[in-house]
Motif scaffolding. Structure first.
Motif, PDB file in Angstrom:
ATOM      1  N   ARG A  62      -8.703 -25.018  -9.914  1.00  0.00           N
ATOM      2  CA  ARG A  62      -7.566 -24.350 -10.574  1.00  0.00           C
ATOM      3  C   ARG A  62      -6.626 -24.929 -11.066  1.00  0.00           C
ATOM      4  O   ARG A  62      -6.158 -24.406 -12.222  1.00  0.00           O
ATOM      5  N   LYS A  84       0.169 -17.358 -13.011  1.00  0.00           N
ATOM      6  CA  LYS A  84       0.265 -17.075 -11.576  1.00  0.00           C
ATOM      7  C   LYS A  84      -0.848 -17.187 -10.728  1.00  0.00           C
ATOM      8  O   LYS A  84      -0.837 -17.315  -9.723  1.00  0.00           O
ATOM      9  N   THR A 138       2.969 -10.915 -20.652  1.00  0.00           N
ATOM     10  CA  THR A 138       2.637 -10.300 -19.460  1.00  0.00           C
ATOM     11  C   THR A 138       1.269 -11.063 -19.035  1.00  0.00           C
ATOM     12  O   THR A 138       0.988 -11.277 -17.766  1.00  0.00           O
ATOM     13  N   ILE A 139       0.241 -11.138 -20.049  1.00  0.00           N
ATOM     14  CA  ILE A 139      -0.902 -11.688 -19.735  1.00  0.00           C
ATOM     15  C   ILE A 139      -0.793 -13.177 -19.318  1.00  0.00           C
ATOM     16  O   ILE A 139      -1.357 -13.626 -18.354  1.00  0.00           O
ATOM     17  N   LYS A 164     -16.908 -11.840 -19.487  1.00  0.00           N
ATOM     18  CA  LYS A 164     -17.394 -12.128 -18.359  1.00  0.00           C
ATOM     19  C   LYS A 164     -18.958 -11.553 -18.183  1.00  0.00           C
ATOM     20  O   LYS A 164     -19.291 -10.487 -18.407  1.00  0.00           O
ATOM     21  N   GLY A 206      -2.413 -20.060  -1.608  1.00  0.00           N
ATOM     22  CA  GLY A 206      -3.376 -19.299  -0.421  1.00  0.00           C
ATOM     23  C   GLY A 206      -4.352 -20.317   0.272  1.00  0.00           C
ATOM     24  O   GLY A 206      -4.118 -20.365   1.488  1.00  0.00           O
ATOM     25  N   TYR A 207      -4.675 -21.281  -0.374  1.00  0.00           N
ATOM     26  CA  TYR A 207      -5.460 -22.458   0.029  1.00  0.00           C
ATOM     27  C   TYR A 207      -4.725 -23.520   0.975  1.00  0.00           C
ATOM     28  O   TYR A 207      -5.027 -23.743   2.132  1.00  0.00           O
ATOM     29  N   PHE A 230       5.451  -8.896 -25.792  1.00  0.00           N
ATOM     30  CA  PHE A 230       5.439  -8.410 -24.359  1.00  0.00           C
ATOM     31  C   PHE A 230       3.996  -8.389 -23.721  1.00  0.00           C
ATOM     32  O   PHE A 230       3.774  -9.003 -22.817  1.00  0.00           O
ATOM     33  N   SER A 249       1.874 -14.587 -18.112  1.00  0.00           N
ATOM     34  CA  SER A 249       2.345 -14.926 -16.596  1.00  0.00           C
ATOM     35  C   SER A 249       1.276 -14.601 -15.763  1.00  0.00           C
ATOM     36  O   SER A 249       1.168 -15.448 -14.668  1.00  0.00           O
ATOM     37  N   HIS A 250       0.397 -13.657 -15.886  1.00  0.00           N
ATOM     38  CA  HIS A 250      -0.640 -13.490 -14.927  1.00  0.00           C
ATOM     39  C   HIS A 250      -1.574 -14.533 -14.841  1.00  0.00           C
ATOM     40  O   HIS A 250      -1.859 -14.986 -13.703  1.00  0.00           O
ATOM     41  N   ASN A 289      -1.162 -18.760  -7.327  1.00  0.00           N
ATOM     42  CA  ASN A 289      -1.469 -17.894  -6.133  1.00  0.00           C
ATOM     43  C   ASN A 289      -2.704 -18.209  -5.225  1.00  0.00           C
ATOM     44  O   ASN A 289      -2.451 -18.542  -4.092  1.00  0.00           O
ATOM     45  N   ALA A 290      -3.568 -18.756  -5.994  1.00  0.00           N
ATOM     46  CA  ALA A 290      -4.979 -19.269  -5.286  1.00  0.00           C
ATOM     47  C   ALA A 290      -4.525 -20.602  -4.661  1.00  0.00           C
ATOM     48  O   ALA A 290      -4.832 -20.637  -3.638  1.00  0.00           O
ATOM     49  N   ILE A 291      -3.804 -21.373  -5.132  1.00  0.00           N
ATOM     50  CA  ILE A 291      -3.787 -22.883  -4.661  1.00  0.00           C
ATOM     51  C   ILE A 291      -2.839 -22.655  -3.374  1.00  0.00           C
ATOM     52  O   ILE A 291      -2.858 -23.082  -2.370  1.00  0.00           O
TER      53      ILE A 291
END
Lengths: 382, 131
Positions: A197, A162, A155-156, A326, A170-171, A151, A158-159, A166-168
């Motif tokens: 990306r 996605k 979850t990670i 990071k 958005g642009y 699970f 799909s994140h 989402n970023a692409i």
């Protein structure tokens, strides 16, 4: 409504009845639970009585005073830890010293509330501890069904898949709406970022394929004697364009004819991941050095770099899936966060060990040591 | 130079999402301050009281946005907080702040799915700023 049992252990009757009064009509609800939670307060005036109560019926939470007439709260805590580790214990005491707080939490108390406390303080502590109790219960349930790991992974995953989409998207929408004006030149950054990306998404997909290859089980492996020198050279060749771009030199030092009984695909993935990390997390003018050595009973692959290094406390996280440490140096490095977890999985398949030596700003060395079966069963079993 | 513009804090660990949101919110006429993590945002909040904050949910930890929201509200109870996330559709978990109890726990004023249209976002921001 679900009812949670709370045992209050205190020799002051006022405290016990106070807690019972405060929690009588109190209930909490969490977004992750359908039902509200209410409380049933059970009282004990001594540590001995508390142990008796617990041995008959196990409460979820124990509010435990330390200063008790007979055995002390800390001893009750020890008893609970030993016999009922599921119970969450919150120490309540008027002798609220830092020392006792540390001692109690060190030996397993969940939290600490100093007396005197206001009804609000008690309620918010109870809310916290109950949240912990239910989250833990949910986690265990998922775990016992064997679903949790999968699970979390999905979850990670799909994140991770996605987020670039989402970023692409958005642009593209910003371009569609001409949000930065009519000239295409105004959109070059958007295009560059989108391409970057897409690039990282592709590398994630490649890593996922590697992961599938590794996890597909031994049946699909083609085990034979593979030439490590050859595979290392090919990995270095693959990485050379990136290394030139980043002004990093790569060198190889290998004993003659080192072979390993393995699947060549696995070994390629190992070298590719270790060398590409060493190049990516490096500095301009830096170096990467690969070493392959063989002794009587082991084969060692070593990849060192002059890179940014890894903090001591981060080393243990390195091999978890989707871990990306990071920091300012790694901020602009793209990666799936799967590379080293794949390396670890492969190493495990072959009974190999991984060692990481690293110094911040100086570089890292990853060493993988493969045992070589001697063929002599007697020696092996010693 | 002093400005009368309202300041909006945007926190997201995805630099592209951060860039896009900043771009759009600036076009709406606000000043924008950004942070890329819960930790950075906490540093920013030590010296800045924004007029509104838009927070991502999953950053260093899965619940970074909630914790940040909680801390922000403790410091500046009157600053509206929007949590923008794609988490519910990803995990199938229902996080929401539609009921009073949920709002109490999560301490955010509005919960938005990522990918909201700029004009919708603009309306929601104005509503929260009571303009």
């Amino acid at each position: 409504m679900e009812i949670v049992d709370i045992l209050v252990v205190d020799d002051e009757p006022g405290i016990r009845s106070g807690v019972a009064r405060i929690l009588k009509n109190f209930s909490v609800s969490y977004p992750f639970l359908e039902d509200d939670i209410g409380f049933n307060v059970i009282e004990a005036s001594t540590g001995e009585e508390a142990i008796q109560v617990i041995s008959k019926s196990v409460p979820a939470v124990v509010l435990l005073d330390n200063k008790l007439p007979g055995i002390q709260g800390v001893e009750v805590l020890e008893y609970i830890n030993k016999n009922h580790p599921d119970i969450l214990v919150m120490m309540i005491t008027s002798y609220a010293s830092l020392e006792l707080a540390i001692k109690a939490t060190n030996i397993g108390a969940y939290d600490f509330v100093p007396k005197p406390f206001t009804p609000q303080e008690l309620k918010s502590s109870i809310e916290n501890i109950t949240k912990h109790y239910f989250l833990r219960r949910m986690t265990r349930k998922l775990h016992s069904e064997g679903k949790q790991v999968r699970f979390q992974f999905l979850t990670i995953l799909s994140h991770e898949l996605k987020a670039p989409l989402n970023a692409i998207e958005g642009y593209l929408r910003m371009m569609q709406n001409k949000e930065a004006g009519d000239s295409i030149d105004n959109y070059m950054d958007f295009i560059d970022r989108s391409l970057s990306r897409i690039h990282s998404m592709r590398s994630l997909i490649m890593d996922l394929l590697d992961l599938t290859h590794v996890e597909s089980g031994k049946r699909n492996r083609n085990l034979r004697e593979v030439d490590l020198n050859l595979i290392a050279r090919s990995a270095i060749e693959t990485m050379t364009p990136l290394a030139i771009q980043r002004d990093v030199s790569i060198s190889l030092e290998a004993d003659n004819d080192v072979t390993l009984f393995a699947d060549s695909g696995d070994v390629e993935i190992l070298f590719n991941n270790l060398i590409s990390n060493a190049v990516k997390y490096n500095k301009p003018g830096g170096w990467v050095h690969c070493k392959i050595a063989k002794s009587a009973n082991e084969v060692r692959i070593e990849v060192s770099d002059s890179g940014v290094g890894i903090k001591e406390e981060d080393i243990s996280k390195l091999f978890q899936e989707f871990t990306r440490i990071k920091n300012p140096q790694s901020k602009n490095v793209t990666g799936s966060g799967l590379g080293l977890s794949i390396v670890k999985k492969i190493a495990d398949l072959y009974g190999a060990s991984i060692k990481v030596d690293s110094k911040i700003d100086e570089g890292s060395t990853f060493t993988i040591t493969f045992p070589i079966p001697t063929g002599d069963l007697l020696n092996d079993s010693i | 130079m002093a400005t009368n513009k309202r300041t909006i804090l945007i926190v997201d660990d995805d630099i592209d999402y951060l860039f896009q949101l900043k771009f759009q919110v600036e076009k709406m006429g606000f000043d924008v301050v950004t942070a890329e993590s819960q930790h950075d945002a906490e540093q920013v909040l030590k010296n800045l009281k924004p007029d509104l904050a838009i927070l991502d949910l999953m950053m260093e930890n899965e619940d970074s946005g909630f914790i940040l929201s909680y801390k922000l509200k403790r410091r500046y109870p009157d600053v509206p907080v929007i949590i923008a996330t794609a988490v519910s559709s990803e995990t199938g978990m229902s996080f929401g702040i539609s009921s009073e109890q949920e709002r109490q726990w999560i301490k955010a004023d509005l919960y938005l799915e990522k990918g909201i249209r700029p004009d919708q976002l603009h309306r929601e921001i104005l509503k929260l700023l009571k303009q």
